[in-house]
Design an enzyme around this catalytic site. Structure first.
Site, short mmCIF file in Angstrom:
data_model
loop_
_atom_site.label_atom_id
_atom_site.label_comp_id
_atom_site.label_asym_id
_atom_site.label_seq_id
_atom_site.Cartn_x
_atom_site.Cartn_y
_atom_site.Cartn_z
N GLY A 48 -70.09 14.04 -48.34
CA GLY A 48 -70.78 13.14 -47.53
C GLY A 48 -70.10 11.69 -48.10
N GLN A 53 -71.17 2.71 -46.05
CA GLN A 53 -69.68 2.68 -46.77
C GLN A 53 -68.92 2.17 -46.31
OE1 GLN A 53 -70.57 6.87 -48.35
NE2 GLN A 53 -69.73 6.02 -50.21
N CYS A 101 -69.50 9.04 -56.45
CA CYS A 101 -69.97 8.27 -55.10
C CYS A 101 -68.49 7.79 -54.90
CB CYS A 101 -70.70 7.21 -55.19
SG CYS A 101 -71.01 6.40 -53.91
N LEU A 102 -67.93 8.01 -53.96
CA LEU A 102 -66.05 6.93 -53.55
C LEU A 102 -67.11 5.32 -53.48
CD1 LEU A 102 -66.05 9.25 -49.86
CD2 LEU A 102 -64.58 9.39 -52.41
N HIS A 143 -78.44 10.79 -51.77
CA HIS A 143 -77.89 9.90 -52.20
C HIS A 143 -77.39 9.09 -50.45
CE1 HIS A 143 -74.23 9.01 -54.32
NE2 HIS A 143 -74.09 8.51 -52.77
N GLU A 144 -77.49 10.04 -49.23
CA GLU A 144 -76.54 9.00 -48.25
C GLU A 144 -78.02 8.55 -47.72
OE1 GLU A 144 -73.38 9.48 -48.21
OE2 GLU A 144 -72.90 11.10 -49.15
N HIS A 147 -77.68 4.96 -49.25
CA HIS A 147 -76.36 4.25 -48.92
C HIS A 147 -77.45 3.47 -47.76
CE1 HIS A 147 -73.51 5.09 -51.57
NE2 HIS A 147 -73.59 5.94 -51.18
ZN ZN Z 1 -71.83 7.19 -51.76
#
Ligand code: ZN
Length: 182
Positions: A48, A53, A101-102, A143-144, A147
């Site tokens: 995702g 981000q 996480c990226l 999680h998303e 963000h």
């Molecule tokens: Zn993340």
């Protein structure tokens, strides 16, 4: 199509912005952003990515799931756009599991999340989705969604002892796989 996004990383203030609701869902510009992020997730093999981000300050993320070596128990779900998401109910029960996480390269941590959630969001065609997620998908969704509120998973970690470097985490998984029959 531009898919070589620069990922904002921990410490960059734009990662902490609170995103604005999407109001131009049918516009070509918005639809192209979705296409680009779906392509990005596919190329990176990620589960995702949230718009914030990559510096897009709008409330949507891409969620995609498939079993892999990191998450062998993940369900199959094609890349889906999740627009203006809300959690309308959650279980009292929380569970800790590993996240990465990226935007936080090289780090893994045990993060407490609601085990079950009921959610509401729009698809890219404007269709309203009301559904329920549990375990892995509930974790991914939370999680998303975080963000979009400027939060990163490390904000929710209870103890620094719940953190590992990516390489320590991988060697732990390798050691565990011998006695894991799932
Ligand atoms: Zn993340």
């Amino acid at each position: 199509m531009k898919t070589d996004f620069d990922i904002l990383e921990l410490g960059q203030s734009d990662l902490r912005r609170i995103a604005e609701p999407v109001t131009d869902i049918q516009s070509t510009v918005f639809q192209q952003k979705i296409d680009a992020l779906i392509e990005f997730v596919k190329q990176r093999g990620g589960m995702g990515i949230a718009a914030t981000q990559v510096g897009i300050n709008q409330r949507f993320f891409i969620m995609s799931s498939h079993p892999n070596d990191r998450y062998p128990y993940a369900p199959d779900m094609p890349a889906t756009s999740v627009i203006n998401p809300e959690i309308v109910w959650h279980s009292d029960a929380m569970e800790k599991d590993w996240e990465g996480c990226l935007s936080v390269p090289g780090l893994r941590a045990l993060v407490p999340r609601y085990q079950q959630i009921k959610v509401r969001y729009l698809l890219r065609n404007g269709e309203l989705v009301e559904t329920e997620y549990h375990d892995f998908m509930a974790r991914l969704f939370q999680h998303e969604l975080d963000h979009l509120d400027g939060k990163v998973f490390v904000d929710r970690v209870e103890s620094s002892l719940d953190m590992m470097t990516e390489s320590s985490w991988r060697s732990m998984l390798t050691q565990q796989s011998g006695d894991n029959d799932k």
